[in-house]
Design a protein around this motif. Sequence first.
Motif, PDB file in Angstrom:
ATOM      1  N   ILE A 105      -8.882  -1.429  -0.242  1.00 19.98           N
ATOM      2  CA  ILE A 105      -8.189  -0.250   0.278  1.00 19.98           C
ATOM      3  C   ILE A 105      -6.712  -0.288  -0.106  1.00 19.98           C
ATOM      4  O   ILE A 105      -6.160   0.685  -0.629  1.00 19.98           O
ATOM      5  N   VAL A 106      -6.070  -1.415   0.145  1.00 17.71           N
ATOM      6  CA  VAL A 106      -4.646  -1.558  -0.161  1.00 17.71           C
ATOM      7  C   VAL A 106      -4.405  -1.403  -1.659  1.00 17.71           C
ATOM      8  O   VAL A 106      -3.457  -0.741  -2.078  1.00 17.71           O
ATOM      9  N   SER A 107      -5.272  -1.992  -2.460  1.00 17.12           N
ATOM     10  CA  SER A 107      -5.105  -1.888  -3.914  1.00 17.12           C
ATOM     11  C   SER A 107      -5.188  -0.436  -4.377  1.00 17.12           C
ATOM     12  O   SER A 107      -4.412  -0.003  -5.216  1.00 17.12           O
ATOM     13  N   HIS A 108      -6.116   0.358  -3.821  1.00 11.10           N
ATOM     14  CA  HIS A 108      -6.213   1.772  -4.192  1.00 11.10           C
ATOM     15  C   HIS A 108      -4.996   2.553  -3.714  1.00 11.10           C
ATOM     16  O   HIS A 108      -4.517   3.437  -4.426  1.00 11.10           O
ATOM     17  N   LYS A 109      -4.498   2.250  -2.538  1.00  4.79           N
ATOM     18  CA  LYS A 109      -3.314   2.970  -2.043  1.00  4.79           C
ATOM     19  C   LYS A 109      -2.116   2.707  -2.937  1.00  4.79           C
ATOM     20  O   LYS A 109      -1.399   3.634  -3.322  1.00  4.79           O
ATOM     21  N   HIS A 110      -1.896   1.456  -3.306  1.00  2.96           N
ATOM     22  CA  HIS A 110      -0.780   1.122  -4.189  1.00  2.96           C
ATOM     23  C   HIS A 110      -0.950   1.763  -5.566  1.00  2.96           C
ATOM     24  O   HIS A 110       0.001   2.298  -6.132  1.00  2.96           O
ATOM     25  N   ARG A 111      -2.161   1.692  -6.100  1.00  5.85           N
ATOM     26  CA  ARG A 111      -2.413   2.276  -7.411  1.00  5.85           C
ATOM     27  C   ARG A 111      -2.219   3.790  -7.402  1.00  5.85           C
ATOM     28  O   ARG A 111      -1.659   4.350  -8.341  1.00  5.85           O
ATOM     29  N   ASN A 112      -2.696   4.459  -6.337  1.00  2.01           N
ATOM     30  CA  ASN A 112      -2.520   5.906  -6.248  1.00  2.01           C
ATOM     31  C   ASN A 112      -1.046   6.279  -6.310  1.00  2.01           C
ATOM     32  O   ASN A 112      -0.653   7.175  -7.056  1.00  2.01           O
ATOM     33  N   LEU A 113      -0.233   5.603  -5.524  1.00  2.09           N
ATOM     34  CA  LEU A 113       1.197   5.922  -5.508  1.00  2.09           C
ATOM     35  C   LEU A 113       1.839   5.616  -6.860  1.00  2.09           C
ATOM     36  O   LEU A 113       2.654   6.393  -7.362  1.00  2.09           O
TER      37      LEU A 113
END
Length: 192
Positions: free
Chosen positions: A131-139
């Motif tokens: 989840i955290v990895s996707h949030k960082h990647r999205n931003l």
Amino acid sequence: MKPQDKTAGTKEKILTRVLPLFLVNSYESITIGLMEDATRFTRGTIYRYFNNKEDIFRQAVFRYYDSPQNVLFALHPEKHSLAEYWKLKIGQLESAYSYLRGYGILVDMLAISHYIEIQGMRIIPTFRDLIVSHKHRNLKYWSLVLRNTPDISFNTQRMSFQRAGQIYHGLFLQLCSSYPKGKATLPAISFP
């Protein structure tokens, strides 16, 4: 057909057919009987490919969350401009919408993604990392898209590309929660 192809095909069918159960039901409420009904396989066949219910849940949920069917999945921006990337993200949203409707799931895509996050973190401790990895990647990706867009301008002393990327990501998430009622057009925003 090779035996390993048949094995992979059966396992894939089980995961594909059981996933909708996990998207809208609590982990605890899903029984082997429900999985048998959804997959059209016997419990013996299901347990030939999976160790237990947690193993099925883990594989199905990781596969869904880490795919473009999840609106929170980070699509790589390549060299896309904001308009091109918005179009890609809308395509992702429309695909996710069609996927859920195909299973008769009438909840918005963002709610489904958040529900899976909550369920996943409860059952699988390492799910939080995904989840955290996707949030960082999205931003990061939204910021890169803004850098790739020559006609976007804002005072970089007041507004960073990262902050502007957060705004566009937020607008996309807002659209996800109101789609298909919300307009899928790229919002025009001016930055001071």
